[in-house]
Design a protein around this motif. Structure first.
Motif, PDB file in Angstrom:
ATOM      1  N   UNK A  98       0.726  -1.329  -0.029  1.00 54.18           N
ATOM      2  CA  UNK A  98       0.107   0.069   0.046  1.00 54.18           C
ATOM      3  C   UNK A  98       0.892   1.160   0.006  1.00 54.18           C
ATOM      4  N   UNK A  99       0.248   2.323   0.275  1.00 54.73           N
ATOM      5  CA  UNK A  99       1.072   3.655  -0.152  1.00 54.73           C
ATOM      6  C   UNK A  99       1.481   4.365   1.193  1.00 54.73           C
ATOM      7  N   UNK A 100       1.561   5.600   0.974  1.00 57.45           N
ATOM      8  CA  UNK A 100       2.189   6.618   1.992  1.00 57.45           C
ATOM      9  C   UNK A 100       0.732   7.154   2.708  1.00 57.45           C
ATOM     10  N   UNK A 101       0.176   6.339   3.570  1.00 64.33           N
ATOM     11  CA  UNK A 101      -1.007   6.558   4.109  1.00 64.33           C
ATOM     12  C   UNK A 101      -1.314   5.985   5.466  1.00 64.33           C
ATOM     13  N   UNK A 102      -2.530   6.111   5.968  1.00 70.11           N
ATOM     14  CA  UNK A 102      -2.883   5.482   7.425  1.00 70.11           C
ATOM     15  C   UNK A 102      -3.165   3.854   7.005  1.00 70.11           C
ATOM     16  N   UNK A 103      -3.660   3.429   5.813  1.00 71.53           N
ATOM     17  CA  UNK A 103      -3.945   2.226   5.600  1.00 71.53           C
ATOM     18  C   UNK A 103      -2.821   1.441   5.840  1.00 71.53           C
ATOM     19  N   UNK A 104      -1.530   2.047   5.281  1.00 71.92           N
ATOM     20  CA  UNK A 104      -0.260   1.377   5.709  1.00 71.92           C
ATOM     21  C   UNK A 104       0.229   1.125   7.206  1.00 71.92           C
ATOM     22  N   UNK A 105       0.125   2.627   7.705  1.00 71.02           N
ATOM     23  CA  UNK A 105       0.932   2.629   9.023  1.00 71.02           C
ATOM     24  C   UNK A 105      -0.244   1.980  10.128  1.00 71.02           C
ATOM     25  N   UNK A 106      -1.579   1.837   9.919  1.00 73.06           N
ATOM     26  CA  UNK A 106      -2.366   1.443  10.715  1.00 73.06           C
ATOM     27  C   UNK A 106      -1.990  -0.069  10.945  1.00 73.06           C
ATOM     28  N   UNK A 107      -1.787  -0.717   9.634  1.00 71.79           N
ATOM     29  CA  UNK A 107      -1.456  -2.007   9.632  1.00 71.79           C
ATOM     30  C   UNK A 107      -0.106  -2.654  10.237  1.00 71.79           C
ATOM     31  N   UNK A 108       0.729  -1.506  10.091  1.00 70.61           N
ATOM     32  CA  UNK A 108       2.197  -1.596  10.700  1.00 70.61           C
ATOM     33  C   UNK A 108       2.243  -1.434  12.256  1.00 70.61           C
ATOM     34  N   UNK A 109       1.267  -0.713  12.700  1.00 71.31           N
ATOM     35  CA  UNK A 109       1.244  -0.523  14.378  1.00 71.31           C
ATOM     36  C   UNK A 109       1.406  -1.843  15.198  1.00 71.31           C
ATOM     37  N   UNK A 110       0.642  -2.835  14.953  1.00 65.75           N
ATOM     38  CA  UNK A 110       0.656  -3.968  15.891  1.00 65.75           C
ATOM     39  C   UNK A 110       2.295  -4.617  15.862  1.00 65.75           C
ATOM     40  N   UNK A 111       2.594  -4.588  14.618  1.00 62.82           N
ATOM     41  CA  UNK A 111       4.128  -5.316  14.576  1.00 62.82           C
ATOM     42  C   UNK A 111       5.160  -4.627  15.291  1.00 62.82           C
TER      43      UNK A 111
END
Length: 317
Positions: free
Chosen positions: A295-308
């Motif tokens: 995905x791109x430079x957005x909260x879709x990417x960052x929100x998915x990355x938060x748990x890890x």
């Protein structure tokens, strides 16, 4: 008419031309979440009238999303919401290092009544609190028994570009204004970390690497690692042609004290710089993890990355 998408970020390149009635072919990874918008003849972006699927993008009203297959979600996001939630403490004060009213939310774990715990200072605080829901990630992880809790200090910027673009005075703001209002009055820090996305990730790694006496952990999502002190382009900070100055600095002075979580989307202009930063950390044998998301430079990417990121920095399962 043209098409703009998050694989190059908004307005950083010319739109892809579209011919009426003709096909538009794109090669995309499986499971990708793609943001896009149409651009009219005058160069103004507008939402696709034939697609109601919005993206998790708080900055513009026009992005729409297309998913190639199924965008994978972390198990913590697929589980029910936590029933044992932390406590939010809201702080407001008049700034001295930077002018204006400053705000922060300090989120402590459920049942916290004192004692030492990790404290993370999170840039773009309101976005991480409301859109990213980092507090919810912690609640879910703690209730699932995956890790211990931490204090999350969601710090809201004033002049975001001025404060985050490799500005050493941002450390003065944290140490003189934020930390005294948090550490002691609300929590006791066992270790400290810095957390941010894009420019927030840049300033987090920049300060975390330079100050081992203060910070031992950093999370940087899509770090804006194309940056150089004082670099501007067309009158604004340069995040496209300034070069990878921080990479050069860390190659010369490795941040051996840090545990670092790095990640990026594969459909953005910062993929290469983040890969190179992670490659440097791997070559130097530094304590880090690196992940990519389709995905791109957005909260879709960052929100998915938060748990890890949270589980890694906390040493969780």
């Amino acid at each position: 008419m043209g098409l703009i998408g998050d694989m190059t970020d908004w307005r950083k390149r010319a739109p892809l031309p579209v011919v009426d009635g003709g096909p538009l072919r794109l090669r995309l990874p499986r499971g990708a979440w793609v943001e896009y918008a149409w651009v009219d003849a005058a160069g103004e972006a507008f939402a696709d009238p034939d697609n109601a699927q919005k993206s998790l993008n708080p900055w513009w009203p026009y992005p729409r999303a297309a998913v190639v297959g199924e965008y994978a979600r972390h198990p913590l996001w697929q589980a029910p919401d936590a029933t044992l939630k932390g406590t939010a403490h809201r702080l407001t004060w008049e700034g001295t290092v930077f002018p204006g009213t400053r705000r922060a939310i300090v989120y402590t774990p459920h049942g916290y009544t004192g004692g030492a715990l990790p404290v993370y200072y999170v840039q773009d605080g309101v976005a991480f609190y409301r859109t990213g829901k980092l507090g919810d990630v912690m609640d879910r992880a703690v209730q699932a028994g995956l890790t211990e809790g931490a204090a999350l200090v969601f710090v809201e910027p004033g002049d975001r570009n001025g404060e985050y673009y490799l500005n050493p005075r941002y450390l003065d703001f944290l140490t003189e204004e934020v930390m005294p209002r948090v550490e002691g009055p609300l929590v006791q820090a066992s270790v400290r970390g810095l957390w941010g996305a894009s420019l927030g990730g840049l300033i987090s790694l920049f300060l975390g690497a330079r100050h081992p006496e203060l910070f031992s952990r950093v999370a940087a999502h899509s770090g804006a690692f194309i940056a150089r002190p004082g670099a501007t382009r067309d009158g604004v900070i340069d995040t496209t042609t300034a070069g990878e100055w921080l990479l050069e600095q860390l190659r010369d002075t490795p941040p051996t004290h840090l545990t670092t979580s790095l990640d990026t989307g594969t459909l953005e202009w910062l993929t290469g710089p983040n890969r190179r930063m992670a490659g440097l950390f791997a070559d130097l044998g530094l304590d880090h993890q690196y992940r990519e998301y389709p995905s791109g430079h957005n909260w879709v990417t960052w929100r998915e990355a938060l748990p890890e990121a949270f589980l890694y920095l906390q040493g969780g399962a």
